[in-house]
Design a protein around this motif. Structure first.
Motif, PDB file in Angstrom:
ATOM      1  N   THR A 172       0.848  -1.187   0.000  1.00 10.99           N
ATOM      2  CA  THR A 172       0.000   0.000   0.000  1.00 10.99           C
ATOM      3  C   THR A 172       0.887   1.242   0.000  1.00 10.99           C
ATOM      4  OG1 THR A 172      -0.097   0.229   2.417  1.00 10.99           O
ATOM      5  CG2 THR A 172      -1.703  -1.241   1.398  1.00 10.99           C
ATOM      6  N   GLY A 173       0.242   2.388  -0.104  1.00  8.38           N
ATOM      7  CA  GLY A 173       0.976   3.641   0.068  1.00  8.38           C
ATOM      8  C   GLY A 173       1.138   4.447  -1.187  1.00  8.38           C
ATOM      9  N   LEU A 174       2.133   5.313  -1.159  1.00  7.62           N
ATOM     10  CA  LEU A 174       2.274   6.363  -2.162  1.00  7.62           C
ATOM     11  C   LEU A 174       2.603   5.823  -3.546  1.00  7.62           C
ATOM     12  CD1 LEU A 174       2.379   9.393  -2.797  1.00  7.62           C
ATOM     13  CD2 LEU A 174       4.799   9.339  -2.189  1.00  7.62           C
ATOM     14  N   LEU A 175       1.727   6.140  -4.481  1.00  4.50           N
ATOM     15  CA  LEU A 175       1.965   5.870  -5.893  1.00  4.50           C
ATOM     16  C   LEU A 175       1.910   7.216  -6.602  1.00  4.50           C
ATOM     17  CD1 LEU A 175       2.368   3.331  -7.731  1.00  4.50           C
ATOM     18  CD2 LEU A 175      -0.054   3.521  -8.294  1.00  4.50           C
ATOM     19  N   VAL A 176       3.023   7.619  -7.199  1.00  5.58           N
ATOM     20  CA  VAL A 176       3.087   8.898  -7.912  1.00  5.58           C
ATOM     21  C   VAL A 176       2.712   8.655  -9.368  1.00  5.58           C
ATOM     22  CG1 VAL A 176       4.523  10.873  -8.541  1.00  5.58           C
ATOM     23  CG2 VAL A 176       4.908   9.701  -6.362  1.00  5.58           C
ATOM     24  N   LEU A 177       1.652   9.315  -9.821  1.00  4.42           N
ATOM     25  CA  LEU A 177       1.202   9.189 -11.202  1.00  4.42           C
ATOM     26  C   LEU A 177       1.535  10.456 -11.972  1.00  4.42           C
ATOM     27  CD1 LEU A 177      -2.332   7.539 -10.834  1.00  4.42           C
ATOM     28  CD2 LEU A 177      -0.078   6.466 -10.883  1.00  4.42           C
ATOM     29  N   CYS A 178       1.968  10.274 -13.206  1.00  6.36           N
ATOM     30  CA  CYS A 178       2.254  11.395 -14.107  1.00  6.36           C
ATOM     31  C   CYS A 178       1.186  11.398 -15.190  1.00  6.36           C
ATOM     32  CB  CYS A 178       3.639  11.250 -14.726  1.00  6.36           C
ATOM     33  SG  CYS A 178       4.982  11.248 -13.509  1.00  6.36           S
ATOM     34  N   LEU A 179       0.573  12.562 -15.412  1.00  6.45           N
ATOM     35  CA  LEU A 179      -0.540  12.685 -16.333  1.00  6.45           C
ATOM     36  C   LEU A 179      -0.183  13.598 -17.503  1.00  6.45           C
ATOM     37  CD1 LEU A 179      -1.784  11.865 -13.508  1.00  6.45           C
ATOM     38  CD2 LEU A 179      -3.837  13.066 -14.211  1.00  6.45           C
ATOM     39  N   GLY A 180      -0.638  13.215 -18.695  1.00  8.01           N
ATOM     40  CA  GLY A 180      -0.460  14.058 -19.865  1.00  8.01           C
ATOM     41  C   GLY A 180       1.002  14.314 -20.162  1.00  8.01           C
ATOM     42  N   GLN A 181       1.336  15.587 -20.376  1.00 12.22           N
ATOM     43  CA  GLN A 181       2.722  15.931 -20.692  1.00 12.22           C
ATOM     44  C   GLN A 181       3.685  15.561 -19.558  1.00 12.22           C
ATOM     45  OE1 GLN A 181       3.480  19.605 -23.192  1.00 12.22           O
ATOM     46  NE2 GLN A 181       1.610  20.239 -22.143  1.00 12.22           N
ATOM     47  N   ALA A 182       3.171  15.490 -18.343  1.00 18.67           N
ATOM     48  CA  ALA A 182       4.025  15.163 -17.202  1.00 18.67           C
ATOM     49  C   ALA A 182       4.544  13.727 -17.250  1.00 18.67           C
ATOM     50  CB  ALA A 182       3.268  15.400 -15.894  1.00 18.67           C
ATOM     51  N   THR A 183       3.973  12.872 -18.108  1.00 21.39           N
ATOM     52  CA  THR A 183       4.531  11.524 -18.244  1.00 21.39           C
ATOM     53  C   THR A 183       5.985  11.584 -18.704  1.00 21.39           C
ATOM     54  OG1 THR A 183       3.631  11.346 -20.502  1.00 21.39           O
ATOM     55  CG2 THR A 183       2.304  10.437 -18.702  1.00 21.39           C
ATOM     56  N   ARG A 184       6.371  12.667 -19.341  1.00 22.21           N
ATOM     57  CA  ARG A 184       7.746  12.819 -19.815  1.00 22.21           C
ATOM     58  C   ARG A 184       8.707  13.139 -18.670  1.00 22.21           C
ATOM     59  NH1 ARG A 184       7.657  17.337 -23.858  1.00 22.21           N
ATOM     60  NH2 ARG A 184       9.665  16.483 -24.537  1.00 22.21           N
TER      61      ARG A 184
END
Length: 306
Positions: free
Chosen positions: A55-67
């Motif tokens: 469990t715990g922190l999962l950092v997701l990158c969305l859109g342009q931030a996937t780069r």
């Protein structure tokens, strides 16, 4: 009429960083798929996976931030968990098949401190057989599930802090701050082997990734409630939050125009060399990531569109 949520899903979703508190039993991809649907952003990925039982922190990158995911993945991580001694499994965690049972030796504070020192610093670590490491172009876990022998080479990882606390005669709490690429399952396995009894990781929770903390993360249920009100985008942080540990460079109108067109431009003021700096226009717009040389020139590395 379509709901606000349906209209949002029909458009490109937001760019930025989303912190999610992953529940047990979900894969990291399950969380990504859920967020893609809730925020209407098909370009969504995680910056560092968590096993389903964790469990715990999962950092997701969305859109342009996937780069920017490579920069997030380079952050140090902080975890807490529990190790069961005397029982080894093929996955080195609680979801695997038991491969050995051995008696647990008596433990005291001095023994635990010695173990913590042994596994602190730059160490050589063999990833678990059930891991995403590639072997001859195939994931190790795919080979392991086919019953094939998986031999993975040891690789250097860094453990900055490690604390072991005795919870019961056969159970330890582990608190660890480590560099990228460190497997806590492997730490549990190797601690068990060092004690001569074997071990596996019974639970794991990620508390931090760089400056991001699980206390700031959203649960899946909270995101669902926000999405139901058409407000899921409010949970998304600006993309440049992924880079706040990096230096920044400001470019005037001509420099900003050069940067977004992929051209090198010399910034005004004193800049120290950096392989990756946040680049902004003097109007405050985040333009992307640039490499700064000794002369103060900024070379575009990743350009964000307006």
């Amino acid at each position: 009429m379509r709901s606000a949520v349906a209209r949002k899903r029909a458009t490109n979703g937001p760019d930025g960083i989303l912190l999610v508190d992953k529940p047990a039993g979900w894969t990291s991809h399950d969380v990504v798929a859920k967020v893609r649907w809730l925020l209407g952003q098909p370009r969504t990925g995680h910056a560092g996976t968590l096993d389903p039982f964790a469990t715990g922190l999962l950092v997701l990158c969305l859109g342009q931030a996937t780069r920017l995911s490579e920069y997030v993945m380079a952050h140090e991580k902080t975890y807490t968990g529990e190790i069961v001694l005397g029982i080894a499994t093929d996955t080195a965690d609680c979801e695997g098949a038991v491969t050995a049972r051995r008696p647990v030796p008596p433990l005291d504070g001095a023994t635990l401190e010695r173990l913590a020192r042994q596994f602190t610093g730059r160490i050589a670590q063999v990833p678990p057989a059930y891991s995403a490491v590639k072997v001859a172009g195939q994931r190790a876990y795919d080979l392991a599930r086919q019953g094939k022998a998986v031999e993975l080479a040891a690789r250097p990882v860094e453990v900055f802090e490690l604390q072991l606390t005795l919870l019961a005669a056969d159970r330890l709490r582990i608190d660890v701050r480590c560099g990228p690429g460190t497997y806590i399952r492997s730490l549990a396995r190797d601690i068990g082997e060092a004690l001569g009894c074997g071990a596996h990781l019974a639970s794991l929770r990620r508390l931090r990734s760089g400056r991001f903390a699980v206390d700031e993360a959203w649960s899946v249920e909270e995101l669902e409630r926000l999405a139901g009100m058409g407000r899921a985008g409010e949970a998304v942080l600006p993309a440049d939050e992924a880079l706040l540990e990096h230096d920044c460079a400001l470019l005037g109108p001509s420099g900003a125009a050069a940067f977004v067109h992929g051209n090198v431009h010399r910034a005004g003021g004193a800049l120290r060399p950096a392989p990756a700096a946040r680049v902004y226009s003097t109007a405050g717009q985040f333009l992307g990531v640039g490499a700064v040389d000794a002369g103060g020139s900024v070379q575009p590395v990743k350009v964000f569109r307006a």
